[in-house]
Design a protein around this motif. Structure first.
Motif, mmCIF file in Angstrom:
data_model
loop_
_atom_site.group_PDB
_atom_site.id
_atom_site.type_symbol
_atom_site.label_atom_id
_atom_site.label_comp_id
_atom_site.label_asym_id
_atom_site.label_seq_id
_atom_site.Cartn_x
_atom_site.Cartn_y
_atom_site.Cartn_z
ATOM 1 N N GLY A 37 -36.609 4.261 -16.627
ATOM 2 C CA GLY A 37 -36.819 3.379 -17.773
ATOM 3 C C GLY A 37 -38.214 2.814 -17.855
ATOM 4 N N ASN A 38 -39.001 2.945 -16.787
ATOM 5 C CA ASN A 38 -40.385 2.471 -16.759
ATOM 6 C C ASN A 38 -40.496 1.033 -17.270
ATOM 7 N N PRO A 39 -39.822 0.079 -16.593
ATOM 8 C CA PRO A 39 -39.780 -1.303 -17.111
ATOM 9 C C PRO A 39 -41.135 -1.978 -17.236
ATOM 10 N N ALA A 40 -42.119 -1.564 -16.438
ATOM 11 C CA ALA A 40 -43.440 -2.195 -16.498
ATOM 12 C C ALA A 40 -44.337 -1.544 -17.540
ATOM 13 N N GLY A 41 -43.864 -0.493 -18.199
ATOM 14 C CA GLY A 41 -44.651 0.151 -19.245
ATOM 15 C C GLY A 41 -45.901 0.835 -18.734
ATOM 16 N N ILE A 42 -45.815 1.471 -17.581
ATOM 17 C CA ILE A 42 -46.966 2.168 -17.009
ATOM 18 C C ILE A 42 -47.244 3.433 -17.817
ATOM 19 N N THR A 43 -48.521 3.673 -18.107
ATOM 20 C CA THR A 43 -48.880 4.856 -18.892
ATOM 21 C C THR A 43 -49.745 5.848 -18.117
ATOM 22 N N GLY A 44 -50.208 5.480 -16.936
ATOM 23 C CA GLY A 44 -51.036 6.377 -16.140
ATOM 24 C C GLY A 44 -51.917 5.589 -15.192
ATOM 25 N N LEU A 45 -52.925 6.258 -14.657
ATOM 26 C CA LEU A 45 -53.882 5.575 -13.787
ATOM 27 C C LEU A 45 -54.915 4.884 -14.668
ATOM 28 N N ASP A 46 -54.442 3.826 -15.337
ATOM 29 C CA ASP A 46 -55.269 3.146 -16.338
ATOM 30 C C ASP A 46 -54.997 1.646 -16.296
ATOM 31 N N ASP A 47 -55.371 0.955 -17.371
ATOM 32 C CA ASP A 47 -55.224 -0.502 -17.422
ATOM 33 C C ASP A 47 -53.775 -0.954 -17.341
ATOM 34 N N SER A 48 -52.833 -0.064 -17.585
ATOM 35 C CA SER A 48 -51.423 -0.462 -17.517
ATOM 36 C C SER A 48 -51.019 -0.837 -16.095
ATOM 37 N N LEU A 49 -51.843 -0.463 -15.112
ATOM 38 C CA LEU A 49 -51.558 -0.810 -13.718
ATOM 39 C C LEU A 49 -52.074 -2.201 -13.345
ATOM 40 N N ASP A 50 -52.839 -2.831 -14.234
ATOM 41 C CA ASP A 50 -53.352 -4.180 -13.948
ATOM 42 C C ASP A 50 -52.187 -5.144 -13.765
ATOM 43 N N GLY A 51 -52.121 -5.751 -12.595
ATOM 44 C CA GLY A 51 -51.047 -6.689 -12.305
ATOM 45 C C GLY A 51 -49.737 -6.027 -11.913
ATOM 46 N N ALA A 52 -49.694 -4.707 -11.932
ATOM 47 C CA ALA A 52 -48.456 -3.995 -11.588
ATOM 48 C C ALA A 52 -48.363 -3.815 -10.077
ATOM 49 N N LYS B 72 -39.674 15.263 -8.218
ATOM 50 C CA LYS B 72 -38.571 16.121 -8.634
ATOM 51 C C LYS B 72 -37.305 15.804 -7.851
ATOM 52 N N SER B 73 -37.448 15.551 -6.555
ATOM 53 C CA SER B 73 -36.286 15.234 -5.713
ATOM 54 C C SER B 73 -35.625 13.932 -6.124
ATOM 55 N N ALA B 74 -36.398 13.001 -6.661
ATOM 56 C CA ALA B 74 -35.844 11.701 -7.047
ATOM 57 C C ALA B 74 -34.947 11.803 -8.268
ATOM 58 N N GLY B 75 -35.096 12.854 -9.059
ATOM 59 C CA GLY B 75 -34.224 13.064 -10.213
ATOM 60 C C GLY B 75 -34.311 11.946 -11.230
ATOM 61 N N ASP B 76 -33.144 11.500 -11.708
ATOM 62 C CA ASP B 76 -33.085 10.489 -12.764
ATOM 63 C C ASP B 76 -33.436 9.090 -12.291
ATOM 64 N N ALA B 77 -33.650 8.932 -10.989
ATOM 65 C CA ALA B 77 -33.977 7.602 -10.457
ATOM 66 C C ALA B 77 -35.393 7.170 -10.815
ATOM 67 N N VAL B 78 -36.219 8.115 -11.264
ATOM 68 C CA VAL B 78 -37.605 7.775 -11.600
ATOM 69 C C VAL B 78 -38.020 8.413 -12.914
ATOM 70 N N GLU B 79 -39.088 7.884 -13.471
ATOM 71 C CA GLU B 79 -39.773 8.492 -14.609
ATOM 72 C C GLU B 79 -41.065 9.110 -14.083
ATOM 73 N N ILE B 80 -41.405 10.298 -14.547
ATOM 74 C CA ILE B 80 -42.622 10.980 -14.108
ATOM 75 C C ILE B 80 -43.704 10.842 -15.171
ATOM 76 N N ILE B 81 -44.869 10.385 -14.733
ATOM 77 C CA ILE B 81 -46.019 10.252 -15.629
ATOM 78 C C ILE B 81 -47.111 11.172 -15.121
ATOM 79 N N GLU B 82 -47.374 12.224 -15.858
ATOM 80 C CA GLU B 82 -48.372 13.203 -15.445
ATOM 81 C C GLU B 82 -49.759 12.551 -15.360
ATOM 82 N N VAL B 83 -50.502 12.954 -14.348
ATOM 83 C CA VAL B 83 -51.860 12.441 -14.162
ATOM 84 C C VAL B 83 -52.848 13.549 -14.503
ATOM 85 N N PRO B 84 -53.545 13.456 -15.624
ATOM 86 C CA PRO B 84 -54.539 14.478 -15.980
ATOM 87 C C PRO B 84 -55.567 14.635 -14.861
ATOM 88 N N GLY B 85 -55.804 15.857 -14.459
ATOM 89 C CA GLY B 85 -56.766 16.108 -13.389
ATOM 90 C C GLY B 85 -56.158 16.175 -12.007
#
Length: 271
Positions: free
Chosen positions: A135-150, A208-221
């Motif tokens: 569900g990504n409750p913290a609204g993380i979008t990648g290795l970006d400003d969304s990690l501030d305070g996370a 992949k092993s975590a399955g539905d327990a996590v959301e995957i956010i691809e990291v460009p590069g």
């Protein structure tokens, strides 16, 4: 009950150190492993094989061992799954291992320099990705400003996934401020799965092993930093046909299919 005993390194302590006091590594084995387990004499493939392997290999190696033991009923494969650097430390202190599989070349090279292992072969590859709780409750979008305070969790320096994290962030020009640095990638994944972290950098295989327990956010590069997984006989395992049979199984077409099923890329020395 399965005949695989997943012996965690922390539980091996006293007995491992006692064994280490009674023996020390000598010259590393010079034989080059075969990629075909059928070349093994089935009458010789018996007894116990102890495999020290990177934590990210837990599920894949368990499956490979089950398949191998069905072929050789008198063989028993036991495991210690930990961070690669921790496993090298333990082997250097005398812990008994017949096979060592690392999540990077750096730790295998260290084991070789300390005369703990023989020639290594690459059997798999892996890259990093970002995960969040379902569900990504913290609204993380990648290795970006969304990690501030996370609450970001990563692997510690020296651990293969930690080395990969440092290399990746340097390439991307990103500075991370994690709240925790773990000694193995499965601990990073576990904290994210449990909701104790808002995000974590793990291998794609762990995501992949975590399955539905996590959301995957691809990291460009992320594909710019590839972890190469090598495997080798230890000095102790050089004369153990079962140890060689396990390596052959990992490098075989069947072993590679199992690894691919868990998201690993192919190794340069595999079938």
């Amino acid at each position: 009950m399965t005949r695989i005993r997943r012996a965690m390194l922390a539980l091996m302590g006293a007995s491992a150190l006692l064994l280490g006091a009674c023996s020390s590594p000598s010259d590393a084995p010079s034989s080059t492993p075969s990629n075909d387990s059928d070349t093994q004499d089935s009458s010789e493939v018996s007894g116990t094989v102890t495999v020290f392997a990177a934590a990210s290999l837990h599920k894949a190696f368990t499956d490979i061992a089950e398949e191998l033991m069905s072929e050789y009923p008198d063989l028993e494969v036991t495991f210690s799954f930990e961070g690669s650097s921790t496993l090298v430390d333990q082997m250097a202190e005398g812990a008994p291992a017949d096979v060592f599989a690392a999540a990077d070349e750096k730790n295998m090279n260290r084991a070789s320099e300390e005369n703990l292992v023989g020639d290594a072969q690459e059997f798999a590859t892996n890259v990093l990705t970002l995960i969040t709780p379902s569900g990504n409750p913290a609204g993380i979008t990648g290795l970006d400003d969304s990690l501030d305070g996370a609450r970001l969790v990563v692997c510690a320096p020296g651990v293969p996934c930690g080395n990969a994290t440092a290399e990746l962030t340097e390439k991307l020009g990103v500075t991370l401020t994690p709240v925790s640095e773990e000694q193995k990638v499965t601990d990073v994944r576990g904290k994210v799965e449990a909701g104790e972290a808002d995000a974590g950098l793990v291998y794609t295989t762990d995501a992949k092993s975590a399955g539905d327990a996590v959301e995957i956010i691809e990291v460009p590069g992320a594909d710019q930093v590839v972890n190469h997984y090598p495997i080798a006989l230890t000095v102790r395992g050089a004369d153990n046909p079962g140890a060689q049979a396990f390596i052959d199984a990992v490098l075989s077409a069947s072993g590679q299919e199992i690894l691919a099923g868990y998201g690993f890329g192919p190794g340069a020395d595999a079938s």
